[in-house]
Design a protein around this motif. Structure first.
Motif, short mmCIF file in Angstrom:
data_model
loop_
_atom_site.label_atom_id
_atom_site.label_comp_id
_atom_site.label_asym_id
_atom_site.label_seq_id
_atom_site.Cartn_x
_atom_site.Cartn_y
_atom_site.Cartn_z
N LYS A 8 0.85 -1.21 0.00
CA LYS A 8 0.00 0.00 0.00
C LYS A 8 0.88 1.25 0.00
CE LYS A 8 -3.32 2.38 3.01
NZ LYS A 8 -4.69 2.35 2.55
N ARG A 9 1.86 1.31 0.89
CA ARG A 9 2.77 2.47 0.95
C ARG A 9 3.54 2.64 -0.35
NH1 ARG A 9 3.21 0.80 6.49
NH2 ARG A 9 4.82 -0.68 5.96
N VAL A 10 4.03 1.53 -0.89
CA VAL A 10 4.79 1.60 -2.15
C VAL A 10 3.89 2.09 -3.28
CG1 VAL A 10 6.05 0.27 -3.87
CG2 VAL A 10 6.49 -0.12 -1.44
N PHE A 11 2.67 1.61 -3.34
CA PHE A 11 1.75 2.06 -4.39
C PHE A 11 1.45 3.55 -4.26
CE2 PHE A 11 -0.52 -1.94 -6.23
CZ PHE A 11 0.70 -2.52 -6.50
N LEU A 12 1.27 4.03 -3.03
CA LEU A 12 1.07 5.47 -2.84
C LEU A 12 2.29 6.26 -3.31
CD1 LEU A 12 -0.68 5.48 0.66
CD2 LEU A 12 -1.71 6.18 -1.52
N LEU A 13 3.47 5.73 -3.03
CA LEU A 13 4.70 6.40 -3.49
C LEU A 13 4.83 6.35 -5.01
CD1 LEU A 13 7.14 5.30 -0.66
CD2 LEU A 13 6.41 7.64 -1.18
N ILE A 14 4.38 5.26 -5.62
CA ILE A 14 4.38 5.19 -7.10
C ILE A 14 3.51 6.31 -7.65
CG2 ILE A 14 3.55 3.86 -9.08
CD1 ILE A 14 4.47 1.32 -7.57
N LEU A 15 2.35 6.54 -7.04
CA LEU A 15 1.48 7.63 -7.49
C LEU A 15 2.18 8.98 -7.36
CD1 LEU A 15 -1.95 6.45 -6.01
CD2 LEU A 15 -1.27 6.51 -8.43
N CYS A 16 2.95 9.16 -6.28
CA CYS A 16 3.72 10.39 -6.11
C CYS A 16 4.76 10.51 -7.23
CB CYS A 16 4.42 10.41 -4.75
SG CYS A 16 3.32 10.51 -3.32
N GLN A 60 13.15 4.23 -6.99
CA GLN A 60 13.93 5.20 -7.76
C GLN A 60 13.21 5.49 -9.06
OE1 GLN A 60 18.20 4.60 -8.13
NE2 GLN A 60 18.03 5.03 -10.31
N ALA A 61 12.98 6.75 -9.32
CA ALA A 61 12.38 7.18 -10.58
C ALA A 61 13.43 7.95 -11.36
CB ALA A 61 11.17 8.07 -10.32
N SER A 62 13.48 7.68 -12.65
CA SER A 62 14.43 8.41 -13.50
C SER A 62 13.79 8.68 -14.85
CB SER A 62 15.73 7.61 -13.67
OG SER A 62 15.45 6.34 -14.20
N ALA A 63 14.19 9.80 -15.43
CA ALA A 63 13.67 10.20 -16.73
C ALA A 63 14.58 11.27 -17.31
CB ALA A 63 12.25 10.74 -16.60
N ALA A 64 14.56 11.40 -18.62
CA ALA A 64 15.34 12.45 -19.27
C ALA A 64 14.81 13.82 -18.87
CB ALA A 64 15.30 12.28 -20.78
N LYS A 65 13.49 13.91 -18.67
CA LYS A 65 12.86 15.18 -18.29
C LYS A 65 11.83 14.90 -17.20
CE LYS A 65 10.53 19.15 -20.32
NZ LYS A 65 9.95 19.71 -21.53
N MET A 66 12.01 15.55 -16.07
CA MET A 66 11.08 15.39 -14.95
C MET A 66 10.40 16.72 -14.65
SD MET A 66 13.21 12.97 -12.35
CE MET A 66 11.96 11.88 -11.76
N PHE A 73 0.18 12.46 -1.55
CA PHE A 73 1.27 13.17 -0.88
C PHE A 73 0.96 13.43 0.60
CE2 PHE A 73 2.34 14.03 -5.27
CZ PHE A 73 3.72 13.94 -5.26
N LEU A 74 -0.31 13.49 0.94
CA LEU A 74 -0.71 13.64 2.34
C LEU A 74 -0.84 12.30 3.06
CD1 LEU A 74 -3.42 16.43 2.02
CD2 LEU A 74 -1.03 16.68 2.70
N LEU A 75 -1.18 11.26 2.31
CA LEU A 75 -1.39 9.94 2.91
C LEU A 75 -0.08 9.22 3.21
CD1 LEU A 75 -4.40 8.65 0.80
CD2 LEU A 75 -4.43 9.55 3.14
N VAL A 76 0.94 9.43 2.40
CA VAL A 76 2.21 8.72 2.59
C VAL A 76 2.82 8.97 3.97
CG1 VAL A 76 4.62 8.60 1.83
CG2 VAL A 76 2.79 8.41 0.16
N PRO A 77 3.01 10.22 4.40
CA PRO A 77 3.61 10.42 5.73
C PRO A 77 2.81 9.76 6.85
CG PRO A 77 3.61 12.47 4.51
CD PRO A 77 2.79 11.50 3.72
N ILE A 133 14.70 10.68 -8.72
CA ILE A 133 14.14 10.78 -7.37
C ILE A 133 14.36 9.44 -6.71
CG2 ILE A 133 12.05 11.09 -5.98
CD1 ILE A 133 10.89 12.75 -8.28
N ARG A 134 14.87 9.47 -5.49
CA ARG A 134 15.07 8.25 -4.70
C ARG A 134 14.28 8.37 -3.41
NH1 ARG A 134 20.89 5.73 -5.41
NH2 ARG A 134 21.32 6.45 -7.51
N LEU A 135 13.54 7.32 -3.12
CA LEU A 135 12.76 7.24 -1.89
C LEU A 135 13.05 5.91 -1.22
CD1 LEU A 135 9.32 8.27 -3.47
CD2 LEU A 135 10.90 9.77 -2.27
#
Length: 166
Positions: A76-84, A107-113, A139-143, A162-164
């Motif tokens: 659940k937490r990981v899926f919320l972070l994926i949405l972020c 970890q998210a990576s892209a040529a343009k973020m 973004f409010l639910l994750v913390p 981005i690394r989380l």
């Protein structure tokens, strides 16, 4: 005009693909926003099937590496972070998720973020005042979810990455 039930033109393929993607998104949202009891488990096979169906043909790819049996609360937490992370990847990119013995890493990576600082401030500093819309509620639910499990979220923002971890 009635259509022949046996017809399989490009329109039907597009409709079928859209329905499959919508179903995958609903399954994803059920895990991300649904209730998760302390003893509930979910298999890696189910998780990767949902992710594969959801990202099929999309701009964002997700690589998932974890043990076979997972606590539903963690997923659940990981899926919320994926949405972020998806909010920072409007042009596409790659999200890698890894679970070692004690921590989850994303970890998210892209040529343009496109990182919206006011949104990410909610993760970095949960006490910061947040004026966000319903589409960014993750973004409010994750913390809240992270602290409920007495964990700590580490956030690193860079130009193309981005690394989380928690």
């Amino acid at each position: 005009m009635l259509m022949d039930p046996g017809s399989t033109g490009p329109e039907m393929a597009l409709i079928t693909e859209s329905v499959a993607h919508a179903n995958a998104r609903i399954r994803f949202f059920r895990i991300a926003f649904g209730a998760a009891g302390p003893d509930q488990r979910i298999g890696r096979t189910e998780v990767t099937a949902v992710i594969s169906d959801m990202t099929h043909g999309g701009r964002v790819t997700i690589d998932w590496d974890s043990p076979t049996d997972l606590p539903r609360r963690d997923v659940k937490r990981v899926f919320l972070l994926i949405l972020c992370l998806e909010t920072a990847l409007p042009y596409g990119g790659r999200i890698s998720i890894d679970r070692n013995d004690t921590r989850w890493s994303l970890q998210a990576s892209a040529a343009k973020m496109k990182v919206a600082p006011r949104l990410w401030e909610c993760l970095i500093n949960p006490a910061a005042p947040a004026e966000i819309g319903p589409a960014q509620v993750q973004f409010l639910l994750v913390p809240e979810e992270i602290s409920r499990q007495h964990r700590r979220l580490t956030t690193e923002l860079a130009e193309n990455q981005i690394r989380l971890s928690f």
